[in-house]
Scaffold this motif. Structure first.
Motif, PDB file in Angstrom:
ATOM      1  N   ASN A 125       0.836  -1.221   0.000  1.00  0.00           N
ATOM      2  CA  ASN A 125       0.000   0.000   0.000  1.00  0.00           C
ATOM      3  C   ASN A 125       0.860   1.256   0.000  1.00  0.00           C
ATOM      4  N   VAL A 126       1.877   1.249  -0.810  1.00  0.00           N
ATOM      5  CA  VAL A 126       2.806   2.379  -0.889  1.00  0.00           C
ATOM      6  C   VAL A 126       2.932   2.849  -2.338  1.00  0.00           C
ATOM      7  N   MET A 127       3.013   4.160  -2.493  1.00  0.00           N
ATOM      8  CA  MET A 127       3.226   4.780  -3.800  1.00  0.00           C
ATOM      9  C   MET A 127       4.491   5.620  -3.725  1.00  0.00           C
ATOM     10  N   TYR A 128       5.198   5.704  -4.838  1.00  0.00           N
ATOM     11  CA  TYR A 128       6.446   6.451  -4.892  1.00  0.00           C
ATOM     12  C   TYR A 128       6.414   7.470  -6.023  1.00  0.00           C
ATOM     13  N   LEU A 129       7.257   8.488  -5.864  1.00  0.00           N
ATOM     14  CA  LEU A 129       7.486   9.447  -6.942  1.00  0.00           C
ATOM     15  C   LEU A 129       8.985   9.707  -7.007  1.00  0.00           C
ATOM     16  N   GLN A 130       9.621   9.179  -8.028  1.00  0.00           N
ATOM     17  CA  GLN A 130      11.032   9.438  -8.259  1.00  0.00           C
ATOM     18  C   GLN A 130      11.143  10.698  -9.095  1.00  0.00           C
ATOM     19  N   MET A 131      11.811  11.700  -8.542  1.00  0.00           N
ATOM     20  CA  MET A 131      11.928  12.992  -9.205  1.00  0.00           C
ATOM     21  C   MET A 131      13.388  13.244  -9.549  1.00  0.00           C
ATOM     22  N   ASN A 132      13.680  13.314 -10.837  1.00  0.00           N
ATOM     23  CA  ASN A 132      15.033  13.577 -11.331  1.00  0.00           C
ATOM     24  C   ASN A 132      15.073  14.911 -12.061  1.00  0.00           C
ATOM     25  N   SER A 133      16.272  15.414 -12.260  1.00  0.00           N
ATOM     26  CA  SER A 133      16.476  16.677 -12.983  1.00  0.00           C
ATOM     27  C   SER A 133      15.554  17.765 -12.433  1.00  0.00           C
ATOM     28  N   LEU A 134      15.551  17.904 -11.121  1.00  0.00           N
ATOM     29  CA  LEU A 134      14.650  18.856 -10.481  1.00  0.00           C
ATOM     30  C   LEU A 134      15.000  20.288 -10.850  1.00  0.00           C
ATOM     31  N   LYS A 135      13.949  21.092 -10.943  1.00  0.00           N
ATOM     32  CA  LYS A 135      14.083  22.506 -11.300  1.00  0.00           C
ATOM     33  C   LYS A 135      13.516  23.364 -10.167  1.00  0.00           C
ATOM     34  N   PRO A 136      13.945  24.607 -10.054  1.00  0.00           N
ATOM     35  CA  PRO A 136      13.374  25.485  -9.015  1.00  0.00           C
ATOM     36  C   PRO A 136      11.852  25.577  -9.094  1.00  0.00           C
ATOM     37  N   GLU A 137      11.298  25.505 -10.282  1.00  0.00           N
ATOM     38  CA  GLU A 137       9.843  25.580 -10.428  1.00  0.00           C
ATOM     39  C   GLU A 137       9.106  24.334  -9.933  1.00  0.00           C
ATOM     40  N   ASP A 138       9.850  23.306  -9.546  1.00  0.00           N
ATOM     41  CA  ASP A 138       9.235  22.126  -8.939  1.00  0.00           C
ATOM     42  C   ASP A 138       9.010  22.339  -7.436  1.00  0.00           C
ATOM     43  N   THR A 139       9.504  23.425  -6.905  1.00  0.00           N
ATOM     44  CA  THR A 139       9.344  23.721  -5.482  1.00  0.00           C
ATOM     45  C   THR A 139       7.867  23.851  -5.131  1.00  0.00           C
ATOM     46  N   ALA A 140       7.436  23.053  -4.149  1.00  0.00           N
ATOM     47  CA  ALA A 140       6.032  23.035  -3.752  1.00  0.00           C
ATOM     48  C   ALA A 140       5.855  22.069  -2.588  1.00  0.00           C
ATOM     49  N   VAL A 141       4.665  22.089  -2.006  1.00  0.00           N
ATOM     50  CA  VAL A 141       4.254  21.019  -1.101  1.00  0.00           C
ATOM     51  C   VAL A 141       3.646  19.921  -1.970  1.00  0.00           C
ATOM     52  N   TYR A 142       4.144  18.726  -1.799  1.00  0.00           N
ATOM     53  CA  TYR A 142       3.657  17.586  -2.579  1.00  0.00           C
ATOM     54  C   TYR A 142       2.706  16.772  -1.707  1.00  0.00           C
ATOM     55  N   LEU A 143       1.530  16.527  -2.252  1.00  0.00           N
ATOM     56  CA  LEU A 143       0.490  15.832  -1.492  1.00  0.00           C
ATOM     57  C   LEU A 143       0.089  14.531  -2.179  1.00  0.00           C
ATOM     58  N   CYS A 144      -0.157  13.534  -1.355  1.00  0.00           N
ATOM     59  CA  CYS A 144      -0.598  12.232  -1.840  1.00  0.00           C
ATOM     60  C   CYS A 144      -2.124  12.166  -1.742  1.00  0.00           C
ATOM     61  N   ASN A 145      -2.738  11.619  -2.774  1.00  0.00           N
ATOM     62  CA  ASN A 145      -4.179  11.387  -2.786  1.00  0.00           C
ATOM     63  C   ASN A 145      -4.425   9.928  -3.129  1.00  0.00           C
ATOM     64  N   ALA A 146      -5.270   9.278  -2.343  1.00  0.00           N
ATOM     65  CA  ALA A 146      -5.549   7.864  -2.565  1.00  0.00           C
ATOM     66  C   ALA A 146      -7.065   7.634  -2.562  1.00  0.00           C
ATOM     67  N   HIS A 147      -7.524   6.895  -3.542  1.00  0.00           N
ATOM     68  CA  HIS A 147      -8.942   6.516  -3.631  1.00  0.00           C
ATOM     69  C   HIS A 147      -9.068   5.103  -3.055  1.00  0.00           C
ATOM     70  N   LEU A 148      -9.675   5.032  -1.887  1.00  0.00           N
ATOM     71  CA  LEU A 148      -9.698   3.789  -1.121  1.00  0.00           C
ATOM     72  C   LEU A 148     -11.081   3.174  -1.077  1.00  0.00           C
ATOM     73  N   GLN A 149     -11.107   1.853  -1.089  1.00  0.00           N
ATOM     74  CA  GLN A 149     -12.311   1.112  -0.743  1.00  0.00           C
ATOM     75  C   GLN A 149     -12.113   0.583   0.670  1.00  0.00           C
TER      76      GLN A 149
END
Length: 121
Positions: A76-100
């Motif tokens: 029950n885990v999700m990942y986000l591999q982020m490469n070649s990051l840019k200053p415009e990627d700066t943000a709060v990153y939020l996870c959303n899950a659709h659960l049953q």
């Protein structure tokens, strides 16, 4: 009680990499669509990438070729591999899950608290 918790954010220089994780726990029957969103100060929340339970993915044009979304259904885990990051990627990153939560097929949308990603130039 169901919880969705992100981890892995931090400060990185432009061109660097980070890996975010999102873990769902609690009384979960199954997890359907999962996604990463981000919100920068003064901007609207935007979809970064999503992944269905079968593995089909979708990405925002701004991150295609740089970010990779994946999931481990057994954990029950999700990942986000982020490469070649840019200053415009700066943000709060939020996870959303659709659960049953049971066999009724009704889905509920859960959000994590978010993890800060800061990319310096």
């Amino acid at each position: 009680q169901v919880q969705v918790v992100e981890s892995g954010g931090g400060l990185v220089q432009a061109g660097g990499s980070l890996r975010l994780s999102c873990a769902a726990s609690g009384s979960i029957f199954s997890i359907n669509y999962m996604a990463w969103y981000r919100q920068a100060p003064g901007k609207q929340r935007e979809l970064v990438a999503g992944i269905a339970s079968g593995g089909t993915t979708n990405y925002a044009d701004s991150v295609k070729g740089r970010f990779t979304i994946s999931r481990d259904n057994a954990k029950n885990v999700m990942y986000l591999q982020m490469n070649s990051l840019k200053p415009e990627d700066t943000a709060v990153y939020l996870c959303n899950a659709h659960l049953q939560l049971d066999s009724s097929r009704r889905q509920y949308s859960y959000w994590g608290q978010g993890t800060q990603v800061t990319v310096s130039s």
